[in-house]
Design an enzyme around this catalytic site. Structure first.
Site, PDB file in Angstrom:
ATOM      1  N   ASN A 123      80.431   3.888  82.618  1.00  0.00           N
ATOM      2  CA  ASN A 123      80.942   2.532  82.833  1.00  0.00           C
ATOM      3  C   ASN A 123      82.213   2.258  82.035  1.00  0.00           C
ATOM      4  O   ASN A 123      82.990   1.363  82.384  1.00  0.00           O
ATOM      5  CB  ASN A 123      79.896   1.484  82.448  1.00  0.00           C
ATOM      6  CG  ASN A 123      78.717   1.440  83.390  1.00  0.00           C
ATOM      7  OD1 ASN A 123      77.621   1.043  83.003  1.00  0.00           O
ATOM      8  ND2 ASN A 123      78.910   1.863  84.639  1.00  0.00           N
TER       9      ASN A 123
ATOM     10  N   ASP B 126      70.028  -2.005  87.072  1.00  0.00           N
ATOM     11  CA  ASP B 126      71.041  -1.683  88.068  1.00  0.00           C
ATOM     12  C   ASP B 126      71.082  -2.750  89.161  1.00  0.00           C
ATOM     13  O   ASP B 126      70.057  -3.335  89.515  1.00  0.00           O
ATOM     14  CB  ASP B 126      70.708  -0.320  88.683  1.00  0.00           C
ATOM     15  CG  ASP B 126      71.885   0.298  89.409  1.00  0.00           C
ATOM     16  OD1 ASP B 126      73.019  -0.174  89.213  1.00  0.00           O
ATOM     17  OD2 ASP B 126      71.666   1.250  90.177  1.00  0.00           O
TER      18      ASP B 126
END
Length: 254
Positions: free
Chosen positions: A81, A33
């Site tokens: 995503n 991340d």
């Protein structure tokens, strides 16, 4: 070489000397991340951030290989995503395709795609599968899982669907399946079937949640949260995570 680099080098060597190889994880999961924030802080485009993050995977694997880790699982593209703007999603997929191709060609890793590839654009899914299929297999290779189009709930849904279809093909009724269902029956249909569960899960960028990463498999995992954005993650950061893991007494739910 600056003084800070010299100091970090000495610190790394000290950390490494103090690690007990017998207490290191066999399987490391990584929630990579912080690529977007890194790009913003560096005043770069998002595509550069994703490519920097993909390049960090190569370094991370080298470090894990040196430590004798047998399996590494990276989460590089979640099902959430897939809802990103088209241009951004295209940048992510381009970086992931380059990454998988590069890893497959390395020769030291057996690459496996983890996720529901049917959720990806068909051409991208096909390229990823071809690249992963070209990676070597056999004894002595590190197993590298690349989670693409992955979500923990999606995995469990797919596992249950596969289990029910397999049992139906045997002529069993839903009532019969429910009456005999065991934990291992579900585990046999997970994306990671045949692999050990992760001993250590690392998440970068300061977020302290799993967001659905390996929901089933991480039930007994140890977690390490780093404030460092993924493209800036260093070998010393991994060694700190390993030190933290080695110092813990694993109870496996007891």
């Amino acid at each position: 070489m600056g003084l800070s680099q010299v100091a970090y080098g000495a610190y790394e060597r000290r950390l490494l000397r103090r690690l007990d190889p017998d207490r290191l994880p066999r399987h490391v999961g990584a929630i990579v991340d912080g690529n977007r924030r890194w790009a913003k802080d560096a005043r770069m485009g998002l595509d550069q951030g994703y490519r920097a993050g993909a390049a960090k995977v190569d370094e991370f694997l080298d470090w894990c290989h040196e430590l004798g880790v047998g399996t590494v699982t990276f989460w590089v593209l979640s099902t959430d995503n897939l809802q990103r703007p088209e241009a951004e999603l295209a940048s992510i997929l381009d970086a992931v395709e380059d990454l998988v191709g590069r890893l497959a060609e390395d020769g030291r890793w057996h690459v496996r795609l983890i996720g529901n590839l049917q959720l990806l654009p068909a051409d991208s899914s096909a390229r990823l599968q071809r690249a992963a299929a070209a990676s070597p297999s056999g004894e002595g290779l590190m197993h590298v899982n690349v989670c693409v189009g992955y979500g923990g709930r999606q995995e469990l849904t797919d596992a249950m669907r596969a289990l029910l279809l397999a049992e139906a093909a045997k002529g069993r009724t839903l009532e019969e399946v429910a009456a005999t269902l065991e934990v291992d029956h579900i585990a046999d249909h997970l994306y990671t079937k045949g692999q050990p569960d992760p001993d250590l899960v690392i998440r970068t960028s300061g977020e302290q949640r799993l967001s659905g990463f390996l929901l089933w498999q991480s039930v007994h995992s140890e977690f390490y949260f780093s404030d460092v954005l993924w493209p800036a993650f260093r070998r010393v950061d991994l060694l700190r995570a390993m030190r933290s893991y080695a110092a813990r007494e694993r109870r496996f739910g007891a």
